[in-house]
Design a protein around this motif. Structure first.
Motif, PDB file in Angstrom:
ATOM      1  N   ALA A  42      -2.248   1.928  -5.175  1.00 46.69           N
ATOM      2  CA  ALA A  42      -3.338   1.476  -4.309  1.00 46.69           C
ATOM      3  C   ALA A  42      -4.687   1.928  -4.860  1.00 46.69           C
ATOM      4  CB  ALA A  42      -3.126   1.986  -2.891  1.00 46.69           C
ATOM      5  N   LEU A  43      -4.768   3.172  -5.333  1.00 44.04           N
ATOM      6  CA  LEU A  43      -6.009   3.669  -5.934  1.00 44.04           C
ATOM      7  C   LEU A  43      -6.397   2.832  -7.152  1.00 44.04           C
ATOM      8  CD1 LEU A  43      -5.411   7.519  -5.707  1.00 44.04           C
ATOM      9  CD2 LEU A  43      -7.239   6.246  -4.601  1.00 44.04           C
ATOM     10  N   ASP A  49      -9.332  -1.672 -10.501  1.00 44.25           N
ATOM     11  CA  ASP A  49      -9.319  -3.124 -10.700  1.00 44.25           C
ATOM     12  C   ASP A  49     -10.276  -3.863  -9.764  1.00 44.25           C
ATOM     13  OD1 ASP A  49      -7.392  -2.579 -12.582  1.00 44.25           O
ATOM     14  OD2 ASP A  49      -5.706  -3.245 -11.352  1.00 44.25           O
ATOM     15  N   ASP A  50     -10.921  -3.138  -8.832  1.00 46.11           N
ATOM     16  CA  ASP A  50     -11.889  -3.707  -7.881  1.00 46.11           C
ATOM     17  C   ASP A  50     -11.330  -4.855  -7.044  1.00 46.11           C
ATOM     18  OD1 ASP A  50     -14.023  -1.968  -8.426  1.00 46.11           O
ATOM     19  OD2 ASP A  50     -14.571  -3.121 -10.211  1.00 46.11           O
ATOM     20  N   LEU A  51     -10.072  -4.742  -6.635  1.00 42.19           N
ATOM     21  CA  LEU A  51      -9.489  -5.739  -5.737  1.00 42.19           C
ATOM     22  C   LEU A  51      -9.793  -5.348  -4.299  1.00 42.19           C
ATOM     23  CD1 LEU A  51      -5.925  -6.255  -7.279  1.00 42.19           C
ATOM     24  CD2 LEU A  51      -7.975  -7.601  -7.681  1.00 42.19           C
ATOM     25  N   THR A  52      -9.817  -6.327  -3.416  1.00 47.25           N
ATOM     26  CA  THR A  52      -9.937  -6.019  -1.998  1.00 47.25           C
ATOM     27  C   THR A  52      -8.600  -5.473  -1.507  1.00 47.25           C
ATOM     28  OG1 THR A  52      -9.197  -8.202  -1.274  1.00 47.25           O
ATOM     29  CG2 THR A  52     -11.583  -7.915  -1.674  1.00 47.25           C
ATOM     30  N   GLN A  53      -8.616  -4.874  -0.329  1.00 48.92           N
ATOM     31  CA  GLN A  53      -7.372  -4.341   0.219  1.00 48.92           C
ATOM     32  C   GLN A  53      -6.376  -5.468   0.475  1.00 48.92           C
ATOM     33  OE1 GLN A  53      -8.339  -1.931   3.603  1.00 48.92           O
ATOM     34  NE2 GLN A  53      -9.404  -0.413   2.362  1.00 48.92           N
ATOM     35  N   GLU A  54      -6.862  -6.633   0.854  1.00 47.06           N
ATOM     36  CA  GLU A  54      -5.980  -7.776   1.081  1.00 47.06           C
ATOM     37  C   GLU A  54      -5.308  -8.227  -0.217  1.00 47.06           C
ATOM     38  OE1 GLU A  54      -5.762 -11.740   3.720  1.00 47.06           O
ATOM     39  OE2 GLU A  54      -7.117 -10.087   4.150  1.00 47.06           O
ATOM     40  N   VAL A  62       2.780  -5.694   0.685  1.00 43.93           N
ATOM     41  CA  VAL A  62       2.617  -5.032   1.978  1.00 43.93           C
ATOM     42  C   VAL A  62       1.367  -5.598   2.655  1.00 43.93           C
ATOM     43  CG1 VAL A  62       3.754  -2.883   1.291  1.00 43.93           C
ATOM     44  CG2 VAL A  62       1.308  -3.104   0.989  1.00 43.93           C
ATOM     45  N   SER A  63       1.159  -5.239   3.908  1.00 42.78           N
ATOM     46  CA  SER A  63      -0.007  -5.739   4.634  1.00 42.78           C
ATOM     47  C   SER A  63      -1.274  -5.002   4.225  1.00 42.78           C
ATOM     48  CB  SER A  63       0.215  -5.578   6.142  1.00 42.78           C
ATOM     49  OG  SER A  63       0.172  -4.208   6.488  1.00 42.78           O
ATOM     50  N   ARG A  64      -2.420  -5.569   4.599  1.00 44.64           N
ATOM     51  CA  ARG A  64      -3.698  -4.946   4.301  1.00 44.64           C
ATOM     52  C   ARG A  64      -3.825  -3.607   5.011  1.00 44.64           C
ATOM     53  NH1 ARG A  64      -7.621  -3.300   6.641  1.00 44.64           N
ATOM     54  NH2 ARG A  64      -7.001  -4.301   8.577  1.00 44.64           N
ATOM     55  N   GLY A  65      -3.337  -3.533   6.232  1.00 44.92           N
ATOM     56  CA  GLY A  65      -3.379  -2.279   6.980  1.00 44.92           C
ATOM     57  C   GLY A  65      -2.585  -1.173   6.308  1.00 44.92           C
ATOM     58  N   ILE A  70      -2.366   3.821   2.932  1.00 44.75           N
ATOM     59  CA  ILE A  70      -1.949   4.421   1.657  1.00 44.75           C
ATOM     60  C   ILE A  70      -3.176   4.878   0.865  1.00 44.75           C
ATOM     61  CG2 ILE A  70      -0.874   3.935  -0.583  1.00 44.75           C
ATOM     62  CD1 ILE A  70       0.971   1.947   0.883  1.00 44.75           C
ATOM     63  N   LEU A  71      -4.190   4.033   0.823  1.00 39.65           N
ATOM     64  CA  LEU A  71      -5.420   4.324   0.085  1.00 39.65           C
ATOM     65  C   LEU A  71      -6.143   5.534   0.671  1.00 39.65           C
ATOM     66  CD1 LEU A  71      -7.037   3.143  -2.267  1.00 39.65           C
ATOM     67  CD2 LEU A  71      -8.179   1.656  -0.637  1.00 39.65           C
ATOM     68  N   SER A  72      -6.214   5.589   1.973  1.00 38.23           N
ATOM     69  CA  SER A  72      -6.873   6.713   2.640  1.00 38.23           C
ATOM     70  C   SER A  72      -6.164   8.028   2.320  1.00 38.23           C
ATOM     71  CB  SER A  72      -6.889   6.465   4.146  1.00 38.23           C
ATOM     72  OG  SER A  72      -7.437   7.558   4.815  1.00 38.23           O
ATOM     73  N   ALA A  73      -4.839   8.014   2.390  1.00 35.89           N
ATOM     74  CA  ALA A  73      -4.067   9.224   2.095  1.00 35.89           C
ATOM     75  C   ALA A  73      -4.228   9.632   0.631  1.00 35.89           C
ATOM     76  CB  ALA A  73      -2.587   8.994   2.409  1.00 35.89           C
ATOM     77  N   GLY A  74      -4.191   8.654  -0.287  1.00 37.12           N
ATOM     78  CA  GLY A  74      -4.349   8.942  -1.712  1.00 37.12           C
ATOM     79  C   GLY A  74      -5.719   9.501  -2.048  1.00 37.12           C
ATOM     80  N   ARG A  75      -6.766   8.914  -1.470  1.00 38.06           N
ATOM     81  CA  ARG A  75      -8.124   9.406  -1.727  1.00 38.06           C
ATOM     82  C   ARG A  75      -8.311  10.827  -1.203  1.00 38.06           C
ATOM     83  NH1 ARG A  75     -11.330   3.843  -0.205  1.00 38.06           N
ATOM     84  NH2 ARG A  75     -11.204   2.910  -2.272  1.00 38.06           N
ATOM     85  N   LYS A  76      -7.737  11.112  -0.044  1.00 35.39           N
ATOM     86  CA  LYS A  76      -7.845  12.455   0.531  1.00 35.39           C
ATOM     87  C   LYS A  76      -7.176  13.483  -0.385  1.00 35.39           C
ATOM     88  CE  LYS A  76      -7.065  15.122   4.687  1.00 35.39           C
ATOM     89  NZ  LYS A  76      -6.677  15.109   6.093  1.00 35.39           N
ATOM     90  N   LYS A  77      -5.994  13.137  -0.895  1.00 30.89           N
ATOM     91  CA  LYS A  77      -5.267  14.057  -1.773  1.00 30.89           C
ATOM     92  C   LYS A  77      -6.019  14.291  -3.080  1.00 30.89           C
ATOM     93  CE  LYS A  77      -0.675  12.970  -0.015  1.00 30.89           C
ATOM     94  NZ  LYS A  77       0.645  12.399  -0.360  1.00 30.89           N
TER      95      LYS A  77
END
Length: 91
Positions: A42-43, A49-54, A62-65, A70-77
């Motif tokens: 996701a990161l 790659d500058d893709l949107t979450q969608e 998987v869904s955008r949500g 996943i992205l939020s958790a990865g960025r936090k870590k």
């Protein structure tokens, strides 16, 4: 009641090595922060790659949500590892 089974996700990201850590400190002496393949993918898709979450969600099947969580958790870590001098360990 048990949680639902995890949907299979399409992760293309390849990484070399098993960890990323600050130089000069043995890995046994620093905090280890686990980063899953999903989080790394996701990161890469959203931040490199500058893709949107969608768009990332459709690539990962998987869904955008789900990508957002996943992205939020990865960025936090990653932020924790960088600011606290921890090692990022790839699962």
């Amino acid at each position: 009641m048990s949680p639902r089974c995890k949907k299979p996700r399409n992760c293309q990201c390849k990484f070399k090595g098993k960890a990323f850590k600050p130089t000069g400190i043995p890995i046994s002496e620093i905090k280890k922060i686990s980063l899953s393949r999903d989080e790394l993918e996701a990161l890469k898709l959203c931040d490199v790659d500058d893709l949107t979450q969608e768009e990332a969600g459709s690539r990962m099947c998987v869904s955008r949500g789900t990508v957002q969580r996943i992205l939020s958790a990865g960025r936090k870590k990653v932020a924790m590892a960088l600011t606290q001098g921890g090692a990022i360990v790839f699962e």
